[in-house]
Write an enzyme that holds these catalytic residues in place. Structure first.
Site, PDB file in Angstrom:
ATOM      1  N   SER A  33      16.544  43.863   3.385  1.00 54.67           N
ATOM      2  CA  SER A  33      16.203  42.444   3.335  1.00 54.67           C
ATOM      3  C   SER A  33      17.293  41.583   3.968  1.00 54.67           C
ATOM      4  O   SER A  33      17.039  40.444   4.322  1.00 54.67           O
ATOM      5  CB  SER A  33      15.940  42.005   1.891  1.00 54.67           C
ATOM      6  OG  SER A  33      16.931  42.482   1.036  1.00 54.67           O
ATOM      7  N   HIS A  47      10.264  44.512   7.408  1.00 53.09           N
ATOM      8  CA  HIS A  47      10.634  43.730   6.226  1.00 53.09           C
ATOM      9  C   HIS A  47       9.372  43.302   5.483  1.00 53.09           C
ATOM     10  O   HIS A  47       8.671  42.389   5.902  1.00 53.09           O
ATOM     11  CB  HIS A  47      11.469  42.511   6.651  1.00 53.09           C
ATOM     12  CG  HIS A  47      11.957  41.694   5.503  1.00 53.09           C
ATOM     13  ND1 HIS A  47      12.111  40.336   5.561  1.00 53.09           N
ATOM     14  CD2 HIS A  47      12.313  42.049   4.245  1.00 53.09           C
ATOM     15  CE1 HIS A  47      12.537  39.896   4.390  1.00 53.09           C
ATOM     16  NE2 HIS A  47      12.673  40.914   3.585  1.00 53.09           N
ATOM     17  N   ASN A  93      13.700  34.616   5.649  1.00 52.40           N
ATOM     18  CA  ASN A  93      14.809  34.293   4.749  1.00 52.40           C
ATOM     19  C   ASN A  93      15.781  33.302   5.380  1.00 52.40           C
ATOM     20  O   ASN A  93      16.446  32.543   4.682  1.00 52.40           O
ATOM     21  CB  ASN A  93      15.538  35.567   4.315  1.00 52.40           C
ATOM     22  CG  ASN A  93      14.698  36.353   3.317  1.00 52.40           C
ATOM     23  OD1 ASN A  93      13.749  35.813   2.737  1.00 52.40           O
ATOM     24  ND2 ASN A  93      15.017  37.616   3.131  1.00 52.40           N
TER      25      ASN A  93
HETATM   26  P1  NAI Z   1      15.071  49.734  -6.064  1.00 48.53           P
HETATM   27  O1  NAI Z   1      16.420  49.796  -6.674  1.00 48.53           O
HETATM   28  O2  NAI Z   1      13.891  49.430  -6.907  1.00 48.53           O
HETATM   29  O3  NAI Z   1      14.781  51.108  -5.323  1.00 48.53           O
HETATM   30  C1  NAI Z   1      15.683  51.783  -4.524  1.00 48.53           C
HETATM   31  C2  NAI Z   1      15.405  53.269  -4.653  1.00 48.53           C
HETATM   32  O4  NAI Z   1      16.112  53.952  -3.637  1.00 48.53           O
HETATM   33  C3  NAI Z   1      15.834  53.873  -5.983  1.00 48.53           C
HETATM   34  O5  NAI Z   1      14.740  54.554  -6.576  1.00 48.53           O
HETATM   35  C4  NAI Z   1      16.927  54.844  -5.583  1.00 48.53           C
HETATM   36  O6  NAI Z   1      16.966  56.007  -6.421  1.00 48.53           O
HETATM   37  C5  NAI Z   1      16.512  55.182  -4.183  1.00 48.53           C
HETATM   38  N1  NAI Z   1      17.578  55.789  -3.400  1.00 48.53           N
HETATM   39  C6  NAI Z   1      18.879  55.458  -3.332  1.00 48.53           C
HETATM   40  N2  NAI Z   1      19.513  56.284  -2.501  1.00 48.53           N
HETATM   41  C7  NAI Z   1      18.603  57.139  -1.997  1.00 48.53           C
HETATM   42  C8  NAI Z   1      18.646  58.232  -1.100  1.00 48.53           C
HETATM   43  N3  NAI Z   1      19.782  58.609  -0.566  1.00 48.53           N
HETATM   44  N4  NAI Z   1      17.487  58.854  -0.793  1.00 48.53           N
HETATM   45  C9  NAI Z   1      16.338  58.489  -1.370  1.00 48.53           C
HETATM   46  N5  NAI Z   1      16.251  57.480  -2.235  1.00 48.53           N
HETATM   47  C10 NAI Z   1      17.356  56.819  -2.555  1.00 48.53           C
HETATM   48  O7  NAI Z   1      15.193  48.674  -4.865  1.00 48.53           O
HETATM   49  P2  NAI Z   1      14.057  47.824  -4.132  1.00 48.53           P
HETATM   50  O8  NAI Z   1      13.948  46.508  -4.752  1.00 48.53           O
HETATM   51  O9  NAI Z   1      12.846  48.679  -3.993  1.00 48.53           O
HETATM   52  O10 NAI Z   1      14.711  47.614  -2.703  1.00 48.53           O
HETATM   53  C11 NAI Z   1      14.720  48.621  -1.724  1.00 48.53           C
HETATM   54  C12 NAI Z   1      15.047  47.993  -0.376  1.00 48.53           C
HETATM   55  O11 NAI Z   1      14.067  46.995  -0.076  1.00 48.53           O
HETATM   56  C13 NAI Z   1      16.385  47.286  -0.319  1.00 48.53           C
HETATM   57  O12 NAI Z   1      16.925  47.476   0.959  1.00 48.53           O
HETATM   58  C14 NAI Z   1      16.011  45.820  -0.536  1.00 48.53           C
HETATM   59  O13 NAI Z   1      16.949  44.940   0.012  1.00 48.53           O
HETATM   60  C15 NAI Z   1      14.702  45.753   0.225  1.00 48.53           C
HETATM   61  N6  NAI Z   1      13.817  44.653  -0.138  1.00 48.53           N
HETATM   62  C16 NAI Z   1      13.645  44.312  -1.440  1.00 48.53           C
HETATM   63  C17 NAI Z   1      12.812  43.261  -1.773  1.00 48.53           C
HETATM   64  C18 NAI Z   1      12.615  42.914  -3.209  1.00 48.53           C
HETATM   65  O14 NAI Z   1      12.011  41.862  -3.481  1.00 48.53           O
HETATM   66  N7  NAI Z   1      13.028  43.749  -4.146  1.00 48.53           N
HETATM   67  C19 NAI Z   1      12.086  42.495  -0.757  1.00 48.53           C
HETATM   68  C20 NAI Z   1      12.266  42.984   0.585  1.00 48.53           C
HETATM   69  C21 NAI Z   1      13.124  44.027   0.856  1.00 48.53           C
END
Ligand code: NAI
Length: 722
Positions: free
Chosen positions: A436, A457, A507
């Site tokens: 993001s 994104h 953003n």
């Molecule tokens: P989250 O914390 O819910 O999920 C991240 C997942 O990645 C976790 O399950 C973790 O175990 C996994 N993970 C970490 N290292 C890993 C690896 N080496 N291999 C496989 N899996 C791995 O985070 P979320 O909210 O889903 O965010 C994920 C991405 O999306 C981030 O880059 C965030 O900035 C982006 N994003 C988030 C938004 C939001 O509203 N939450 C909106 C747009 C983008």
């Protein structure tokens, strides 16, 4: 048997005394009504009426998945006055009434989308049969274009399905699927698509012989009609509908109230007066600025669908028959869910088995919700769920053409994951990151094939938010962009293509807007005064409410990144820094600018937050208009800079990004449309005035100043907007 010449939209075949009219608009993938088509219809109907050998008629479509998609919107652009639009509506009425009142009963044989004027046409028919397939949807979408149904819908629909069901359809523009249509009496019969034509011919014969009665009205006495059946009950329904509409639309969408007035006219005076009122209100609505902007959004989204995202629009995209999603967290699960919904198999990887299980569970929840709401069958639910295969290893990655990474927002983690994954992928596979905030080029720096790295994104919640920003770096290969854009569209997103820069587009323009809200708090303005002003401007929620929802920590982090990148004009407000310092996180911590109850339901402003600020609970009054001007212009000015810097390719992409990504008021069309509507010179004048008071935050974008000088606008003043 006789057949009309090929170039026409309708062909006529007579089967055992039944005229079968097949609608197949030449050179188009859909059928739609234009003045020429209506004329052709009218000629056919006249001929059928005169031919004593013909006793019944059927209208059927030759287009797969489409019955009639409604009116050809291009004609709306030609209306110069309300009288023009009223005349067009009356022209349609004349044909429909001819069908309704004619000697020969007409049966509508509906297979696929039956929208707007298409549905209004069916309402005028003596009988409606629909093919029982998921593609059969009936809808009156006119209010979404700032219009009202203008081909008899407001008059005939309440007679057929009752007042409440009719208002529900007209005011919400909701899709009604085949089974529901039968249930509410919108269609008279459902059949398998293979026998639709034969049964329609059969019913036309039965109508002609009197064995079957023409269906114009619902039988009286149906339970749900009790309220509709008498003037007092109807008055209650109308009053409630009006109150609800005003509350939801905040008065920004005049066509909703005009629809109510038109429907009300169906119950007063003569039939002719009802139709005349519908035509008059249609004309009035066709001239509103709101309709103009909503029609712009229609054209903008339609033109985006044909845009592959690279110059010249060549066909270089590669098929994506399966994907892998890295990270089974919140975003990963959303991405996996919308992919399997479109029948794309997903390899779904995380580091721990329990996280994978949790992610698959989250996908299941999204699909289950669709099943519960009957959007999919049990079989589809099971099939779709079967397309997600969870894993903690890279097995199967060698065969995927596209990987979408949604792991933690941390550059080192993302780079490590990219390297590890790349080693398992085919050299032609694409690596897309859902970061993001991190510039894509920085993630791609770790890649052996940076030309195959791109940003996708998504917005949260992924299955609900319509926008996808595809972010390209100077090294991204054109074929990679085209493939990802097409895939994004396939999984149901409206896709804009954005160049790589901090905050991308959405953003980036959100940051100064939210920041300006913080500056107002610094100046002593009340939280709810700010939020109310912006929701009155037309945003779905106010900016402070928004950051409470997103999480104050996340807002703080991204604010810091933007301040780093853009300096002075995005320096975070004291208000946000202090509230974060006090450990408030917003909704997720049940403590932010607002109060939340045990279940997380938002209550009023948490007045204790003011203790953190100078001036305490004594808040300063600032006129609503000033709040609106400061916040909206902060966003608009930043959007203009993004266009100037080539972050977005066109004003169209920027407007779509703001409306679908942030909820910029659709009735204003988007930031660039807003500038055109207010006047570029006037916007420059207002920005200059603001900059004189709040130095550095409102420095007018060069592109605006230049346009004001040259008297240019972002969009053409006449004709098709894009
Ligand atoms: P989250 O914390 O819910 O999920 C991240 C997942 O990645 C976790 O399950 C973790 O175990 C996994 N993970 C970490 N290292 C890993 C690896 N080496 N291999 C496989 N899996 C791995 O985070 P979320 O909210 O889903 O965010 C994920 C991405 O999306 C981030 O880059 C965030 O900035 C982006 N994003 C988030 C938004 C939001 O509203 N939450 C909106 C747009 C983008």
């Amino acid at each position: 048997m006789s057949t009309e010449p090929k170039a026409s939209a309708l062909s006529l075949e007579v089967v055992e005394g039944v005229a079968v009219l097949t609608f197949d608009l030449p050179g188009e993938s859909i059928n739609k009504f234009s003045p020429a088509v209506i004329e052709e219809f009218t000629r056919h109907i006249e001929r059928i009426e005169k031919d004593a050998a013909i006793t019944g008629a059927v209208l059927i479509s030759a287009k797969p998945g489409i019955f009639i998609a409604g009116a050809d919107i291009d004609q709306f652009l030609e209306f110069r006055t309300a009288a023009d639009a009223t005349a067009a509506s009356a022209f349609g009425h004349a044909m429909m009434t001819r069908i309704e009142k004619g000697r020969v009963p007409v049966v509508a044989a509906i297979d696929g989308a039956c929208l707007g004027g298409g549905l209004e046409f069916s309402l005028a028919c003596a009988y409606r049969i629909a093919a029982d397939t998921p593609k059969t949807v009936l809808q009156l979408p006119e209010t979404q274009l700032g219009l009202i149904p203008g081909a008899g819908g407001t008059q005939r629909l309440p007679r057929l399905v009752g007042l409440q069901a009719a208002l529900d359809m007209i005011l919400t523009a909701k899709n009604v699927r085949a089974k529901k249509a039968l249930q509410i009496g919108l269609v008279d019969e459902l059949v398998h698509p293979s026998i639709l034509r034969d049964i329609a011919i059969q019913r036309a014969k039965e109508l002609a012989s009197g064995k079957l009665a023409r269906k114009r009205e619902r039988p009286h006495g149906a339970k749900e009609l009790l309220l509709d059946d008498n003037p007092i009950g109807r008055a209650v329904v109308f009053r409630q509908a009006r109150e609800m509409t005003l509350k939801k639309s905040k008065g920004h969408y005049p066509a909703l109230l005009a629809s109510l007035d038109a429907v009300a006219a169906a119950y007063h005076g003569s039939e002719a007066e009802g139709f005349a009122e519908e035509a008059r209100l249609f004309g009035e609505m066709a001239m509103t600025p709101v309709s103009k902007e909503l029609i712009f959004l229609f054209y903008a989204t339609t033109s985006l669908k044909k845009d592959v995202g690279i110059p010249g629009n060549p066909t270089v995209q590669k098929p994506v028959d399966r994907i892998a999603v890295l990270g089974t967290g919140f975003m990963g699960a959303g991405i996996a869910a919308i992919s399997v919904m479109k029948e794309v198999p997903v390899r779904f990887k995380d580091t721990e088995a329990d996280r994978v299980a949790k992610g698959v569970g989250a996908v299941r929840d999204v699909l289950k919700d669709r099943f519960t709401k009957r959007r999919i069958t049990r079989q589809q639910y099971e099939d779709q769920l079967g397309l997600v295969s969870g894993t903690t290893t890279y097995t199967g990655f060698g065969r995927v053409p596209l990987v979408i990474e949604a792991v933690f927002e941390d550059l080192a983690v993302k780079q490590a994951v990219l390297k590890e994954t790349e080693a398992k992928l085919s050299p032609t596979a694409i690596f897309a990151t859902n970061t993001s905030t991190i510039p894509i080029a920085r993630i791609a720096a770790a890649s052996a094939r940076p030309e195959r790295v791109i940003g996708m994104h998504f917005f949260s919640p992924v299955h609900k938010m319509p926008l996808l920003e595809v972010i390209v770096t100077p090294r991204t290969a054109p074929e990679v962009t085209a493939t990802v854009v097409e895939f994004g569209r396939r999984i149901g997103k409206t896709v804009i293509i954005v160049n790589d820069a901090p905050g991308f587009f959405v953003n980036r323009i959100l940051a100064p807007y939210v920041n300006e809200a913080g500056k107002l708090l610094d100046e002593g303005v009340a939280v709810d005064a700010i939020d109310k002003a912006m929701s009155a401007f037309g945003f779905p929620v106010g900016p402070i409410n928004l950051i409470d929802e997103v999480g104050l920590d996340i807002a703080g982090k991204s604010g810091a990144i933007m301040a780093d990148a853009f300096g002075g004009r995005m320096q975070p407000s004291d208000a946000l820094v202090k509230v974060l310092g006090a450990g408030r996180l917003g909704r997720k911590g049940k403590k932010g600018f607002y109060l939340y109850d045990e279940d997380g339901k938002r209550e009023g402003v948490d007045e204790t937050v003011y203790a953190l600020y100078a001036g305490g609970a004594k808040r300063r009054e600032v006129p609503k208009e000033e709040i609106q001007r400061r916040l909206s212009l902060a966003m608009v000015n930043e959007a203009a800079r993004c266009l100037e810097e080539g972050i977005v390719r066109t004003a169209r992409d920027g407007d779509i990004g703001a409306v679908f990504g942030i909820g910029f008021p659709p009735f204003r069309g988007g930031p660039f449309r807003h500038v055109d509507a207010v006047g570029v010179a006037e916007v420059v004048r207002q920005l200059d005035a603001l900059d004189a008071v709040h130095a550095g935050r409102f420095t007018t974008a060069a592109i605006l100043r230049e346009m004001a000088r040259a008297g240019r606008t972002f969009y053409p003043k006449e004709g098709k907007p894009v």
